[in-house]
Every structure is written in structure tokens, then in C-alpha cells.
Write a protein that holds these residues in place. Structure first.
Motif, PDB file in Angstrom:
ATOM      1  N   ALA A  95       0.504  -1.337   0.295  1.00  0.00           N
ATOM      2  CA  ALA A  95      -0.555  -0.066   0.042  1.00  0.00           C
ATOM      3  C   ALA A  95       0.879   1.197  -0.085  1.00  0.00           C
ATOM      4  O   ALA A  95       0.613   2.529  -0.938  1.00  0.00           O
ATOM      5  CB  ALA A  95      -1.143   0.207   1.390  1.00  0.00           C
ATOM      6  N   LEU A  96       2.001   1.501   0.685  1.00  0.00           N
ATOM      7  CA  LEU A  96       2.652   2.551   0.848  1.00  0.00           C
ATOM      8  C   LEU A  96       3.915   2.449   0.161  1.00  0.00           C
ATOM      9  O   LEU A  96       4.556   3.417  -0.311  1.00  0.00           O
ATOM     10  CB  LEU A  96       2.707   2.719   1.991  1.00  0.00           C
ATOM     11  CG  LEU A  96       2.612   2.944   3.323  1.00  0.00           C
ATOM     12  CD1 LEU A  96       2.821   2.690   4.826  1.00  0.00           C
ATOM     13  CD2 LEU A  96       1.188   3.831   3.343  1.00  0.00           C
ATOM     14  N   LEU A  97       4.275   2.149  -0.196  1.00  0.00           N
ATOM     15  CA  LEU A  97       5.753   1.189  -1.022  1.00  0.00           C
ATOM     16  C   LEU A  97       5.337   1.435  -2.929  1.00  0.00           C
ATOM     17  O   LEU A  97       6.413   1.216  -3.748  1.00  0.00           O
ATOM     18  CB  LEU A  97       6.530   0.660  -1.261  1.00  0.00           C
ATOM     19  CG  LEU A  97       7.511   1.165   0.741  1.00  0.00           C
ATOM     20  CD1 LEU A  97       8.072   0.236   1.115  1.00  0.00           C
ATOM     21  CD2 LEU A  97       7.819   2.646   0.611  1.00  0.00           C
ATOM     22  N   ILE A 142       2.575   4.056  16.077  1.00  0.00           N
ATOM     23  CA  ILE A 142       1.468   3.202  15.686  1.00  0.00           C
ATOM     24  C   ILE A 142       0.663   4.537  14.604  1.00  0.00           C
ATOM     25  O   ILE A 142       1.147   5.216  15.010  1.00  0.00           O
ATOM     26  CB  ILE A 142       0.697   3.527  17.254  1.00  0.00           C
ATOM     27  CG1 ILE A 142       1.384   3.056  18.365  1.00  0.00           C
ATOM     28  CG2 ILE A 142      -0.658   3.120  17.289  1.00  0.00           C
ATOM     29  CD1 ILE A 142       1.052   1.047  18.178  1.00  0.00           C
ATOM     30  N   THR A 143       0.016   3.803  14.031  1.00  0.00           N
ATOM     31  CA  THR A 143      -0.420   4.590  12.827  1.00  0.00           C
ATOM     32  C   THR A 143      -1.471   4.473  12.614  1.00  0.00           C
ATOM     33  O   THR A 143      -2.135   3.089  12.903  1.00  0.00           O
ATOM     34  CB  THR A 143       0.175   5.213  11.497  1.00  0.00           C
ATOM     35  OG1 THR A 143      -0.206   5.807  11.180  1.00  0.00           O
ATOM     36  CG2 THR A 143       0.043   3.198  10.774  1.00  0.00           C
ATOM     37  N   SER A 144      -3.025   4.613  11.752  1.00  0.00           N
ATOM     38  CA  SER A 144      -3.842   4.109  11.664  1.00  0.00           C
ATOM     39  C   SER A 144      -3.428   4.644   9.494  1.00  0.00           C
ATOM     40  O   SER A 144      -3.189   5.366   8.924  1.00  0.00           O
ATOM     41  CB  SER A 144      -5.130   5.372  11.342  1.00  0.00           C
ATOM     42  OG  SER A 144      -5.445   5.125  12.483  1.00  0.00           O
ATOM     43  N   VAL A 145      -3.884   3.225   9.095  1.00  0.00           N
ATOM     44  CA  VAL A 145      -3.403   3.382   7.628  1.00  0.00           C
ATOM     45  C   VAL A 145      -5.018   3.073   6.831  1.00  0.00           C
ATOM     46  O   VAL A 145      -5.281   1.932   6.726  1.00  0.00           O
ATOM     47  CB  VAL A 145      -2.439   2.299   7.256  1.00  0.00           C
ATOM     48  CG1 VAL A 145      -2.352   2.522   5.593  1.00  0.00           C
ATOM     49  CG2 VAL A 145      -1.507   2.889   7.833  1.00  0.00           C
ATOM     50  N   PRO A 146      -5.231   3.977   5.783  1.00  0.00           N
ATOM     51  CA  PRO A 146      -6.124   3.654   4.807  1.00  0.00           C
ATOM     52  C   PRO A 146      -5.969   2.504   4.154  1.00  0.00           C
ATOM     53  O   PRO A 146      -4.986   2.997   2.818  1.00  0.00           O
ATOM     54  CB  PRO A 146      -6.875   4.915   4.414  1.00  0.00           C
ATOM     55  CG  PRO A 146      -5.418   5.627   4.387  1.00  0.00           C
ATOM     56  CD  PRO A 146      -4.661   5.353   5.048  1.00  0.00           C
ATOM     57  N   VAL A 192      -6.746  -3.616  -1.966  1.00  0.00           N
ATOM     58  CA  VAL A 192      -5.745  -4.680  -0.834  1.00  0.00           C
ATOM     59  C   VAL A 192      -6.283  -5.590  -0.505  1.00  0.00           C
ATOM     60  O   VAL A 192      -5.867  -6.373   0.043  1.00  0.00           O
ATOM     61  CB  VAL A 192      -4.551  -3.516  -0.269  1.00  0.00           C
ATOM     62  CG1 VAL A 192      -3.770  -3.818   0.242  1.00  0.00           C
ATOM     63  CG2 VAL A 192      -4.183  -2.560  -1.073  1.00  0.00           C
ATOM     64  N   ILE A 193      -7.169  -5.158   0.487  1.00  0.00           N
ATOM     65  CA  ILE A 193      -7.658  -6.206   1.936  1.00  0.00           C
ATOM     66  C   ILE A 193      -8.247  -7.220   0.386  1.00  0.00           C
ATOM     67  O   ILE A 193      -8.119  -8.772   0.482  1.00  0.00           O
ATOM     68  CB  ILE A 193      -9.287  -5.103   2.187  1.00  0.00           C
ATOM     69  CG1 ILE A 193      -8.735  -4.870   2.879  1.00  0.00           C
ATOM     70  CG2 ILE A 193      -9.756  -7.011   3.217  1.00  0.00           C
ATOM     71  CD1 ILE A 193      -7.767  -5.066   3.935  1.00  0.00           C
ATOM     72  N   SER A 194      -8.798  -7.094  -1.130  1.00  0.00           N
ATOM     73  CA  SER A 194      -9.296  -7.882  -1.100  1.00  0.00           C
ATOM     74  C   SER A 194      -8.037  -9.261  -2.244  1.00  0.00           C
ATOM     75  O   SER A 194      -8.089 -10.053  -2.091  1.00  0.00           O
ATOM     76  CB  SER A 194     -10.027  -7.969  -3.113  1.00  0.00           C
ATOM     77  OG  SER A 194     -10.747  -8.877  -4.219  1.00  0.00           O
ATOM     78  N   ASP A 195      -6.959  -8.637  -2.181  1.00  0.00           N
ATOM     79  CA  ASP A 195      -6.150  -9.322  -2.785  1.00  0.00           C
ATOM     80  C   ASP A 195      -5.114 -10.269  -1.334  1.00  0.00           C
ATOM     81  O   ASP A 195      -5.116 -11.588  -1.735  1.00  0.00           O
ATOM     82  CB  ASP A 195      -4.980  -8.253  -3.283  1.00  0.00           C
ATOM     83  CG  ASP A 195      -4.954  -8.092  -4.498  1.00  0.00           C
ATOM     84  OD1 ASP A 195      -6.005  -8.643  -5.536  1.00  0.00           O
ATOM     85  OD2 ASP A 195      -3.950  -6.974  -5.167  1.00  0.00           O
TER      86      ASP A 195
END
Length: 190
Positions: free
Chosen positions: A73-75, A150-154, A159-162
Motif C-alpha cells: 500500500a505504501l511503496l 502506531i498509525t492508522s492506514v487507509p 488491497v484487502i481483496s488481494d
């Protein structure tokens, strides 16, 4: 006589001002957050529920390792052969770059030190299409190997489906477009 005393007094005061004003300037301190960091670990700090077609709501417990999903997700804007070769550059001028060993870095936005234990990453639309987002990491602890916080990531539903496809599950059509997940994240200094 009085005039010469005032001249000497003026000379002494001027010398004092020059001497105290010529101290070596303190160099600006470099933030503890400056450096190159690999996302080495990400775990859920709050349970997540994923709606699926096959099983209904599937609970994902606290402590579940989701490192690969967070790296993706981030990279994802940098095409790298391996996630451990992808890294985040936090530069001294507060610019943020995503990099892959041996390739040109991608200007991904800016960062700011909110406090000694809090960092804000302003990821632009090049890094996180189509609009970018702000990622705030709190409760940061720095040690010899890097940073944890600690963080929250959208995470987009794609991504969830994969993630669940590996379990032969399908995301329910009622799933939200974006899942907000709370994680602990470890960033290993490169």
C-alpha cells in the motif's frame, strides 16, 4: 574629562556587544527522524472485520502480521524486485522520497516532526494515487535499529481483496471502498 569617560564607556560597551555577538552559532539539530527506513514489520493493533461472500464477516485479530499489505500500500509507486529493497527516505530538508536500491528516488511529498514522538508523512498523489494522504505515526520510539510507532492506514478494498484471495475468499460487494486499519509499524534504518 567627562566626555573622554563617556567615549571609553562607549568603546567598552561596543566591544562587549561585538564579543558576545560573535559566538559560534549553534548548528541546527538534525531530527531523529532523518534517514532511510525499510518497513520491516506491521501488525494490527485493533481487530479488523472483513466481509466476505463465502463466510460472511471474517474477524482478523489484534497482532496479525500485515507487513506485506502495508509495504504494497505504501511503496507500490516504486517498482522494486523485493520489498526489503524498497525504502522511505526522510531527508533533512523535510522532503520525503520513496526509493528502490539502484533506481532514482520518487518524490513522494514532505514530512514534519510534530513532536519528539510523533511524525506526519504528507504523501502526495504520485506516491499514493489518486489523491495521496497524510499518515501520522505516534508513540514513536527510536532505538539502534530504527523506529517503532502506531498509525492508522487507509487500505483500498483492492488491497484487502488481494490479501484474502490467498485464502480463497472473495470480498463482499458490501465492503467499504477503504478500510481504515490501526497498526504498529517498525521502520528499520537502512
Amino acid at each position: 574629562m567627562k566626555t573622554s569617560k563617556f567615549k571609553w564607556l562607549a568603546i567598552i560597551l561596543a566591544s562587549f556587544v561585538l564579543i558576545t555577538g560573535c559566538k559560534d552559532e549553534d548548528e541546527d539539530e538534525v531530527s531523529i527522524f532523518v534517514g532511510n527506513f525499510v518497513i520491516s514489520k506491521a501488525e494490527l493493533t485493533e481487530a479488523l472485520t472483513i466481509p466476505t461472500v463465502e463466510m460472511g464477516d471474517v474477524p482478523v485479530p489484534v497482532g496479525t502480521d500485515i507487513t506485506q499489505a502495508i509495504q504494497a500500500a505504501l511503496l507500490s509507486a516504486v517498482n522494486c524486485s523485493s520489498p526489503d529493497k524498497s525504502y522511505v527516505e526522510l531527508r533533512e530538508d523535510n522532503s520525503l522520497f520513496l526509493s528502490c536500491e539502484g533506481l532514482n528516488p520518487l518524490n513522494a511529498g514532505t514530512w514534519e516532526e510534530v513532536s519528539a514522538t510523533s511524525l506526519r508523512l504528507n504523501l502526495n498523489s504520485t506516491a499514493i494515487p489518486p489523491t495521496g494522504f497524510v499518515l501520522t505515526v505516534t508513540d514513536i520510539v527510536k532505538d539502534a535499529s530504527g523506529l517503532t510507532g502506531i498509525t492508522s492506514v487507509p487500505l483500498p478494498k483492492e488491497v484487502i481483496s488481494d490479501m484474502i484471495a490467498a485464502l480463497q475468499l472473495t470480498l463482499s460487494p458490501s465492503a467499504p471502498d477503504v478500510f481504515i486499519i490501526k497498526i504498529s509499524i517498525e521502520l528499520m534504518e537502512k
